[in-house]
Scaffold this motif. Structure first.
Motif, PDB file in Angstrom:
ATOM      1  N   VAL A 103      39.106  46.334  36.774  1.00 36.62           N
ATOM      2  CA  VAL A 103      39.607  46.975  37.983  1.00 36.62           C
ATOM      3  C   VAL A 103      39.075  46.234  39.211  1.00 36.62           C
ATOM      4  O   VAL A 103      39.825  45.896  40.130  1.00 36.62           O
ATOM      5  CB  VAL A 103      39.174  48.460  38.040  1.00 36.62           C
ATOM      6  N   GLY A 104      37.779  45.969  39.226  1.00 36.57           N
ATOM      7  CA  GLY A 104      37.125  45.343  40.375  1.00 36.57           C
ATOM      8  C   GLY A 104      37.318  43.829  40.400  1.00 36.57           C
ATOM      9  O   GLY A 104      37.748  43.215  39.429  1.00 36.57           O
ATOM     10  N   ARG A 105      36.954  43.249  41.529  1.00 34.04           N
ATOM     11  CA  ARG A 105      37.072  41.801  41.697  1.00 34.04           C
ATOM     12  C   ARG A 105      35.984  41.088  40.898  1.00 34.04           C
ATOM     13  O   ARG A 105      34.878  41.582  40.758  1.00 34.04           O
ATOM     14  CB  ARG A 105      36.909  41.430  43.178  1.00 34.04           C
ATOM     15  N   ASN A 106      36.337  39.896  40.419  1.00 30.60           N
ATOM     16  CA  ASN A 106      35.380  39.043  39.693  1.00 30.60           C
ATOM     17  C   ASN A 106      34.653  39.774  38.565  1.00 30.60           C
ATOM     18  O   ASN A 106      33.470  39.560  38.336  1.00 30.60           O
ATOM     19  CB  ASN A 106      34.347  38.443  40.649  1.00 30.60           C
ATOM     20  N   THR A 120      35.028  58.207  20.121  1.00 27.15           N
ATOM     21  CA  THR A 120      35.446  57.674  21.418  1.00 27.15           C
ATOM     22  C   THR A 120      34.203  57.307  22.214  1.00 27.15           C
ATOM     23  O   THR A 120      33.389  58.170  22.528  1.00 27.15           O
ATOM     24  CB  THR A 120      36.263  58.717  22.211  1.00 27.15           C
ATOM     25  N   LYS A 121      34.043  56.039  22.503  1.00 27.21           N
ATOM     26  CA  LYS A 121      32.898  55.584  23.278  1.00 27.21           C
ATOM     27  C   LYS A 121      33.415  54.785  24.455  1.00 27.21           C
ATOM     28  O   LYS A 121      34.214  53.877  24.270  1.00 27.21           O
ATOM     29  CB  LYS A 121      32.007  54.677  22.426  1.00 27.21           C
ATOM     30  N   ARG A 122      32.953  55.153  25.624  1.00 20.14           N
ATOM     31  CA  ARG A 122      33.449  54.438  26.792  1.00 20.14           C
ATOM     32  C   ARG A 122      32.371  54.369  27.859  1.00 20.14           C
ATOM     33  O   ARG A 122      31.613  55.331  28.040  1.00 20.14           O
ATOM     34  CB  ARG A 122      34.678  55.156  27.348  1.00 20.14           C
ATOM     35  N   GLY A 123      32.309  53.240  28.501  1.00 22.16           N
ATOM     36  CA  GLY A 123      31.336  53.067  29.572  1.00 22.16           C
ATOM     37  C   GLY A 123      32.056  52.778  30.865  1.00 22.16           C
ATOM     38  O   GLY A 123      33.079  52.096  30.876  1.00 22.16           O
ATOM     39  N   ASP A 124      31.518  53.298  31.946  1.00 14.86           N
ATOM     40  CA  ASP A 124      32.127  53.110  33.254  1.00 14.86           C
ATOM     41  C   ASP A 124      31.158  52.319  34.125  1.00 14.86           C
ATOM     42  O   ASP A 124      30.100  52.825  34.512  1.00 14.86           O
ATOM     43  CB  ASP A 124      32.418  54.498  33.862  1.00 14.86           C
ATOM     44  N   CYS A 125      31.517  51.070  34.406  1.00 15.90           N
ATOM     45  CA  CYS A 125      30.723  50.260  35.331  1.00 15.90           C
ATOM     46  C   CYS A 125      31.186  50.656  36.725  1.00 15.90           C
ATOM     47  O   CYS A 125      32.060  50.032  37.317  1.00 15.90           O
ATOM     48  CB  CYS A 125      30.952  48.777  35.096  1.00 15.90           C
ATOM     49  N   ARG A 126      30.618  51.724  37.221  1.00 11.39           N
ATOM     50  CA  ARG A 126      31.126  52.359  38.432  1.00 11.39           C
ATOM     51  C   ARG A 126      30.696  51.594  39.682  1.00 11.39           C
ATOM     52  O   ARG A 126      31.403  51.584  40.674  1.00 11.39           O
ATOM     53  CB  ARG A 126      30.592  53.794  38.474  1.00 11.39           C
ATOM     54  N   GLY A 127      29.533  51.003  39.623  1.00 11.86           N
ATOM     55  CA  GLY A 127      29.019  50.323  40.814  1.00 11.86           C
ATOM     56  C   GLY A 127      29.160  48.820  40.706  1.00 11.86           C
ATOM     57  O   GLY A 127      29.294  48.264  39.625  1.00 11.86           O
ATOM     58  N   PRO A 128      29.111  48.141  41.876  1.00 10.85           N
ATOM     59  CA  PRO A 128      29.162  46.685  41.853  1.00 10.85           C
ATOM     60  C   PRO A 128      28.003  46.105  41.056  1.00 10.85           C
ATOM     61  O   PRO A 128      26.903  46.678  41.024  1.00 10.85           O
ATOM     62  CB  PRO A 128      29.058  46.277  43.332  1.00 10.85           C
ATOM     63  N   ARG A 129      28.250  44.977  40.418  1.00 13.14           N
ATOM     64  CA  ARG A 129      27.245  44.220  39.659  1.00 13.14           C
ATOM     65  C   ARG A 129      26.591  45.023  38.529  1.00 13.14           C
ATOM     66  O   ARG A 129      25.525  44.683  38.066  1.00 13.14           O
ATOM     67  CB  ARG A 129      26.147  43.646  40.587  1.00 13.14           C
ATOM     68  N   SER A 130      27.205  46.098  38.124  1.00  7.08           N
ATOM     69  CA  SER A 130      26.637  46.846  37.002  1.00  7.08           C
ATOM     70  C   SER A 130      27.065  46.174  35.707  1.00  7.08           C
ATOM     71  O   SER A 130      27.989  45.356  35.689  1.00  7.08           O
ATOM     72  CB  SER A 130      27.107  48.294  37.042  1.00  7.08           C
ATOM     73  N   GLY A 137      33.417  48.472  39.325  1.00  5.30           N
ATOM     74  CA  GLY A 137      32.652  47.833  40.400  1.00  5.30           C
ATOM     75  C   GLY A 137      32.946  46.332  40.446  1.00  5.30           C
ATOM     76  O   GLY A 137      33.132  45.694  39.420  1.00  5.30           O
ATOM     77  N   ASP A 138      32.966  45.775  41.662  1.00  8.32           N
ATOM     78  CA  ASP A 138      33.134  44.325  41.787  1.00  8.32           C
ATOM     79  C   ASP A 138      31.987  43.622  41.072  1.00  8.32           C
ATOM     80  O   ASP A 138      30.858  44.107  41.060  1.00  8.32           O
ATOM     81  CB  ASP A 138      33.131  43.905  43.265  1.00  8.32           C
ATOM     82  N   ASP A 139      32.293  42.477  40.466  1.00 12.12           N
ATOM     83  CA  ASP A 139      31.287  41.667  39.766  1.00 12.12           C
ATOM     84  C   ASP A 139      30.618  42.414  38.609  1.00 12.12           C
ATOM     85  O   ASP A 139      29.521  42.037  38.183  1.00 12.12           O
ATOM     86  CB  ASP A 139      30.185  41.177  40.723  1.00 12.12           C
ATOM     87  N   ASP A 158      25.548  51.104  40.883  1.00  7.64           N
ATOM     88  CA  ASP A 158      25.336  49.751  41.414  1.00  7.64           C
ATOM     89  C   ASP A 158      24.153  49.035  40.757  1.00  7.64           C
ATOM     90  O   ASP A 158      23.042  49.574  40.692  1.00  7.64           O
ATOM     91  CB  ASP A 158      25.043  49.793  42.934  1.00  7.64           C
ATOM     92  N   ASP A 159      24.386  47.837  40.305  1.00 10.40           N
ATOM     93  CA  ASP A 159      23.338  46.973  39.757  1.00 10.40           C
ATOM     94  C   ASP A 159      22.598  47.562  38.557  1.00 10.40           C
ATOM     95  O   ASP A 159      21.530  47.072  38.186  1.00 10.40           O
ATOM     96  CB  ASP A 159      22.291  46.596  40.833  1.00 10.40           C
ATOM     97  N   ALA A 160      23.128  48.609  37.971  1.00  6.75           N
ATOM     98  CA  ALA A 160      22.455  49.201  36.808  1.00  6.75           C
ATOM     99  C   ALA A 160      22.924  48.506  35.536  1.00  6.75           C
ATOM    100  O   ALA A 160      23.998  47.900  35.502  1.00  6.75           O
ATOM    101  CB  ALA A 160      22.763  50.692  36.734  1.00  6.75           C
TER     102      ALA A 160
END
Lengths: 256, 498
Positions: free
Chosen positions: B367-370, B305-315, B339-341, B277-279
């Motif tokens: 995946v997430g909203r916005n 292979t490079k991949r990032g996971d925005c797991r938390g909201p606003r990340s 994550g959303d946003d 989140d937020d990171a």
């Protein structure tokens, strides 16, 4: 005429583009302090002349020559001509996206200074120097941080050509249809820029289709170019005569 | 839905052609070999080799098991053929999968104990390892982990980072010192069976960097890893894992070089990023592996292979890459916007010269909203270089209000090169807004003549035009890297244009 007193001496110049002969024996001399205008109908060879003088590739000189302050101009690379003091104002200035005007002007001026063995200007000195000229051209200083001609209107591009001229301070200016695409206010500003460069050690060749620029920049001589040759030369009054009568009356004198 | 646009270079302009022919191959300045005694395991790949690597690294059983699962999966997979690149089949049995300088066997406790010859290598490459010099302000302060062939030689500024709670070490050390974190996140973004090269990497990965930024911490300095392949006939299979906990922030850079050799060498890395989140993670690459000579002999195969996971909201995860090296580049740094946003960004400059080939781009999975993503890709092809942008924007049904902006520009220098664009979109939510812009241009006589008529030399003009073209990407790089990247680009273009 004594060649030593000439700034630019074009002698019997013949040039072709691909296989087409465009310039067919053009002779013209400018002394320091003079402003000459070259007028003529479309396709008469005006822009070819400007490009040959600046050293654009794709133009082959088949006969004759050009001396700039006694030096063989045609033997020089375009950047050497620039460093020696020759400036071409483009009819259609190109865009260089992502390269700011400020960077471009500084690179150009310093490249020229370096090649002349002069000290390069540092960023602060240069900024002060260039800002003054931007003001002179009544341009928004923000333009310095925009890409070279990137998204500029036709008029802004022409103003920018004159700005570059003021920054680089050349001695021999060849301005190719610098007046086209300008509204009346911009024309006045551009004309003031050209007049500001007038002096006993500079010369200007105005390539133009219309009289209107010459109302603001009084030429010493006016030449009419038709079919690759000068068919008539005269004083400023010749330009007004052309404005009234057009070019058609000169065509029969083609062989002159 | 997939759209394909192909562009081949128009006929050459005389000035550009002259320039291309006049300049000959530019020496690759990182092409030297360090003469150290190395322990390199015999060539070939088998379960025994996987076990040997794990044993050499003194790994726990769980990791060995994971490697073996990956290896068995890999055996059943086929090498992907869809990329727009051509190369001779790779003989996986002719590569050595582990090589380490002998002096590293006793595990030096700090950089002061490391073989001076190794340190000299990095000095020659201009990589700052002396903390004192950095503290004295001689060079910018950047913490560096240096990986030489299959091992990490050392990591600087560990103490200062530890005070902030930041863990920055080699992945081998992390396996021992922080097993719970590694176990939790390793393979959680790029599973071991993700693709052929990721499976290979998971089986035989040697070293790489590990970064952990705890909750609420803003990493006090730039982190960077410098990868160097030295030994002949070896592959480098690095594995990097970066975890940014809630509200943390880190900027990480990687650089890569290799000696000039006639044979091709394989580099198959996996990089995983996790942002909670937020990171925010900013990952920058300046890739300058040996590109091969002007006839295409030698050079690194860079299959990554490079991949990032925005797991938390606003990340937020932002990839910036400047790819000038390698014979072949196959690389798609991607973001999963879970994550959303959350926000994903991809800024890329890829340059192919001589016989280099690059098929590179990104995947943005909404995946997430916005969720929002931005793609800016700048491809430059010179000589016989082949350049492909391949990008996927996928919007899942859950991703209400997703937005993507893609800008994809190609610049051609000469008439023997090619630029290709393969944009794919899969939209399963009608509220998505996607924009796509693409341009192909070439450095023309007009631009060159314009610059020259102002007194700027041909070479400087080309370099200026190319830098202008890449500006949008360069401004995303940390300051000290932006300068490096510009220089690198100029050097890489020498011999092609200027």
């Amino acid at each position: 005429m004594n060649e030593q007193t000439h700034m630019l001496d074009i002698d019997n110049l013949h040039a072709k583009v691909e296989d087409k002969d465009i310039l067919k024996g053009l002779s013209l001399s400018l002394r320091p302090g003079e402003v000459h205008a070259i007028m003529g109908p479309n396709g008469s060879g005006k822009s070819t002349l400007a490009h040959v003088l600046a050293g654009r590739e794709g133009y082959t000189v088949t006969q004759g020559g050009v001396k700039f302050r006694g030096q063989d101009l045609l033997a020089m690379e375009p950047e050497e001509r620039a460093a020696a003091g020759v400036f071409l104002g483009f009819q259609y200035p190109v865009e260089i996206p992502g390269v700011t005007n400020l960077y471009f002007l500084k690179a150009a001026l310093n490249a020229q200074r370096k090649s002349r063995g002069e000290k390069e200007l540092d960023a602060a000195d240069f900024l002060a120097y260039v800002k003054q000229r931007v003001k002179q051209m009544q341009m928004d200083p923000k333009m310095l941080h925009r890409g070279v001609n990137e998204g500029f209107s036709g008029g802004e591009k022409k103003r920018n050509e004159i700005l570059q001229m003021l920054v680089l301070q050349p001695s021999m200016m060849i301005l190719d249809e610098t007046d086209s695409g300008l509204d009346i206010d911009a024309l006045k500003v551009v004309a003031d820029g050209i007049n500001a460069m007038r002096g006993p050690t500079t010369a200007t060749l105005l390539v133009t289709h219309y009289q209107r620029l010459l109302d603001h920049v009084q030429p010493d001589r006016v030449h009419v170019l038709a079919d690759g040759r000068i068919v008539k030369s005269g004083g400023p009054e010749l330009a007004r005569e052309l404005e009234e009568k057009g070019y058609a009356w000169l065509q029969p004198q083609k062989a002159a | 839905m997939a759209a394909t646009e192909q562009t081949t270079a128009p006929s050459p302009t005389s000035e550009v052609r002259d320039l291309v022919t006049r300049r000959v191959a530019q020496a690759y300045s990182a092409g030297f070999i360090t003469d150290v005694e190395s322990e390199t395991i015999p060539i070939g790949l088998s379960e025994d080799v996987v076990r040997l690597i794990s044993l050499r690294k003194n790994e726990p059983q769980w990791l060995l098991d994971w490697r073996l699962k990956a290896y068995r999966r890999w055996l059943k997979m086929d090498e992907p053929k869809w990329a727009h690149v051509n190369y001779e089949p790779i003989d996986y049995q002719s590569i050595s999968y582990f090589s380490a300088p002998k002096s590293m066997k006793d595990r030096p406790k700090s950089l002061d104990e490391v073989d001076p010859k190794l340190l000299e290598t990095y000095k020659k490459l201009g990589i700052p390892l002396r903390e004192q010099e950095m503290l004295a302000g001689v060079v910018p302060q950047v913490a560096v982990d240096v990986v030489f062939d299959s091992v990490s030689v050392g990591t600087t500024f560990r103490k200062k980072l530890a005070e902030a709670g930041v863990i920055f070490c080699s992945i081998s050390e992390a396996v021992h010192d922080h097993p719970e974190i590694v176990k939790k996140y390793l393979g959680s973004v790029v599973p071991f069976g993700d693709n052929y090269f990721a499976a290979l990497n998971s089986a035989v990965f040697s070293d790489g960097s590990f970064v952990f930024i705890p909750k609420g911490v803003r990493c006090p300095m730039e982190l960077s890893t410098y990868f160097r392949i030295n030994e002949r006939n070896t592959g480098q299979f690095e594995r990097t894992l970066i975890v940014a906990e809630e509200r943390s922030h880190v900027s990480y850079l990687e650089g890569c070089t290799a000696p000039q050799r006639d044979e091709n060498q394989l580099h198959a890395a996996v990089v995983e990023l996790v942002a909670l989140d937020d990171a925010e993670i900013k990952y920058s690459t300046v890739q300058n592996w040996y590109p091969g000579d002007e006839n295409g002999k030698g050079g690194i195969y860079n299959f990554v292979t490079k991949r990032g996971d925005c797991r938390g909201p606003r990340s937020k995860i932002s990839w910036t890459q400047v790819e000038t090296g390698s014979a072949i580049t196959w690389k798609y740094p991607s973001c999963i916007l879970r994550g959303d946003d959350s926000v994903g960004e991809f800024y890329s400059v890829a340059l192919t010269h001589h016989r280099q080939q690059a098929d590179t781009g990104t995947k943005m999975i909404h995946v997430g909203r916005n969720t929002r993503s931005t793609i800016v890709s700048k491809g430059i092809a010179a000589g016989h270089g082949q350049q492909s942008y391949r990008g996927l924007v996928r919007v899942l049904p859950s991703a209400h209000g997703a937005r993507n902006h893609t800008q994809c520009d190609s610049l051609l220098i000469g008439d023997q090169c090619g630029a290709h664009t393969f944009p794919y979109t899969e939209i399963r939510n009608p509220t998505a807004i996607l924009e796509h812009e693409a341009t192909t241009s070439k450095i023309g006589d007009d631009q060159l003549f314009y610059c020259r008529s102002r007194g700027i030399s041909e070479e400087d003009a080309v370099s200026m035009i190319v830098n202008g073209f890449c500006k949008q990407v360069f401004k995303e790089l940390p300051m000290e890297f932006a300068v490096e990247a510009q220089k690198l680009l100029a050097v890489s273009l020498e011999g092609a244009v200027g």
